[in-house]
Design a protein around this motif. Sequence first.
Motif, short mmCIF file in Angstrom:
data_model
loop_
_atom_site.label_atom_id
_atom_site.label_comp_id
_atom_site.label_asym_id
_atom_site.label_seq_id
_atom_site.Cartn_x
_atom_site.Cartn_y
_atom_site.Cartn_z
N HIS A 121 -16.80 59.20 14.63
CA HIS A 121 -15.79 60.26 14.74
C HIS A 121 -14.82 59.98 15.90
CE1 HIS A 121 -13.98 64.25 14.70
NE2 HIS A 121 -14.27 64.37 15.98
N GLN A 247 -15.14 61.78 8.05
CA GLN A 247 -15.11 63.03 7.30
C GLN A 247 -15.44 64.23 8.18
OE1 GLN A 247 -17.84 62.42 4.05
NE2 GLN A 247 -16.40 61.16 2.90
N SER A 248 -15.83 63.98 9.41
CA SER A 248 -16.21 65.07 10.32
C SER A 248 -14.97 65.73 10.92
CB SER A 248 -17.10 64.53 11.44
OG SER A 248 -18.22 63.87 10.90
N ARG A 249 -15.04 67.03 11.06
CA ARG A 249 -13.90 67.78 11.60
C ARG A 249 -13.94 67.90 13.11
NH1 ARG A 249 -13.85 72.85 7.26
NH2 ARG A 249 -13.53 71.57 5.37
N SER A 250 -15.12 67.73 13.69
CA SER A 250 -15.27 67.83 15.14
C SER A 250 -16.47 67.00 15.57
CB SER A 250 -15.48 69.30 15.55
OG SER A 250 -16.69 69.80 15.02
N MET A 252 -19.14 68.09 17.07
CA MET A 252 -20.37 68.80 16.70
C MET A 252 -20.66 68.65 15.21
SD MET A 252 -22.70 70.38 18.30
CE MET A 252 -24.21 70.30 17.39
N ASP A 253 -19.60 68.66 14.40
CA ASP A 253 -19.78 68.46 12.97
C ASP A 253 -20.32 67.06 12.70
OD1 ASP A 253 -19.62 69.01 10.21
OD2 ASP A 253 -17.66 68.04 10.09
N ALA A 254 -19.84 66.06 13.44
CA ALA A 254 -20.31 64.68 13.28
C ALA A 254 -21.79 64.57 13.63
CB ALA A 254 -19.49 63.74 14.16
N THR A 256 -24.02 66.97 13.55
CA THR A 256 -24.80 67.69 12.53
C THR A 256 -24.93 66.85 11.26
OG1 THR A 256 -23.98 69.79 13.39
CG2 THR A 256 -24.94 69.81 11.18
N ARG A 257 -23.80 66.28 10.81
CA ARG A 257 -23.83 65.44 9.61
C ARG A 257 -24.76 64.24 9.80
NH1 ARG A 257 -19.44 65.45 5.78
NH2 ARG A 257 -18.01 67.19 6.09
#
Length: 417
Positions: A121, A247-250, A252-254, A256-257
């Motif tokens: 990310h 594909q991660s928006r942030s 933290m999203d990265a 989590t994914r």
Amino acid sequence: MMTTLLQPLLGLSVLTASAWLLSENRRAVRPRLIVAGLALQFLLALALLKLPPVKALFLSLNGLVLAVQQATQAGTELVFGYLGGAAAPFETLYPHNSFVLAFRALPLILVISALSALLFHWRILPLLVRGFAWLLRRTLGTGGPLGLGAAANVFVGMTEAPLLIRPYLAGMTRPALFGLMTCGMATIAGTVMVLYASLIGSVVPDAMGHILIASIISAPAALMIAGILIPETQEARDETPVRIESQSRSAMDAITRGTLEAIPLWLNILAMLVVMVALVSLVNQLLGLLPMIAGEPLTAQRLLGWIMAPVVWLIGIPWHEAPTAGALMGIKTVLNELVAYLELARLPTETLSERSRLIMTYALCGFANLGSLGIMIGGLGAMAPKRRDEIVAMGLKSILAGTMATLMTGAVVGILI
């Protein structure tokens, strides 16, 4: 000294000649590919193993491994208690047996997957991949999508790397598709690098640096072997540069994914370990019914050692150690590299010299086995359904090519150390 040098040189020659003899079209094999492939392997190995600044950088990775291990243990202690490394609430009579692989070592996969997604990310990982892809393009003449896929295989897995070039899979030539498959078989994923380094760290100094170097050197070896076995009959086209997007928006999203995507991998490894070790035990029990040979019972490991002994001798293993090292190579090919690394870590120190352990660390560093073939067919087949029949047809050959590539990497290291 001369023998230890000539032995792996002979191995490189035999492996290259064997690939040429097995080639679908010997006349189409490009001499440039062989010369550039061998040269790039040696140059990368020299730079990574011998140049002090580069070597210091890779050796520092081992400190990073220890830091990640400590951080992971903090999580496992909280979640799994004494099974994850925390103090036991009772007196332990056999503390050396308190290490539980599933709750102490394997959770590293979850942490590394999350960190890899975060680095992706932040565009650090794509930058490394693009740099290596440019090197493969300039030296081996590898086409854009294949170069990017091969470079990505050094850092991510055999199903994740093709995702970066998914739009190009349907239009890739058959040799290019085979090259991508071979690179997947000859390298390992970043998610398991740290795990393997932690498993063999007690018997192989600076294990993390060596495993990463092995994956890097094996990429040009894989492209070379693949290009000999199924040679390209047309020049690589200058395709539009492939974009690498997260594909991660942030951040933290990265994280989590990355964590959630690693859970199936963690469970698959647990299940495969149980089944594979159980199958080996069953085979050994059946072989134990046969008469003993040389005063010892017959086992699958001994059989594999005898079969693969000449092969590992060619990459620089002394003959008296070849049966033991050959067994490791056989286990890696028939079962998987994780079981082989576990065996390497358990071997008594007197069975393999430090040099032999290091050579085998490199030779074992690849996904070339039957289990991985199923994963590759499933992943690539889903991404390019119209090419599924081709992928299946080239599957066993990709295992052979990936094994030959990692053996070449072991031979190169055997020459330089």
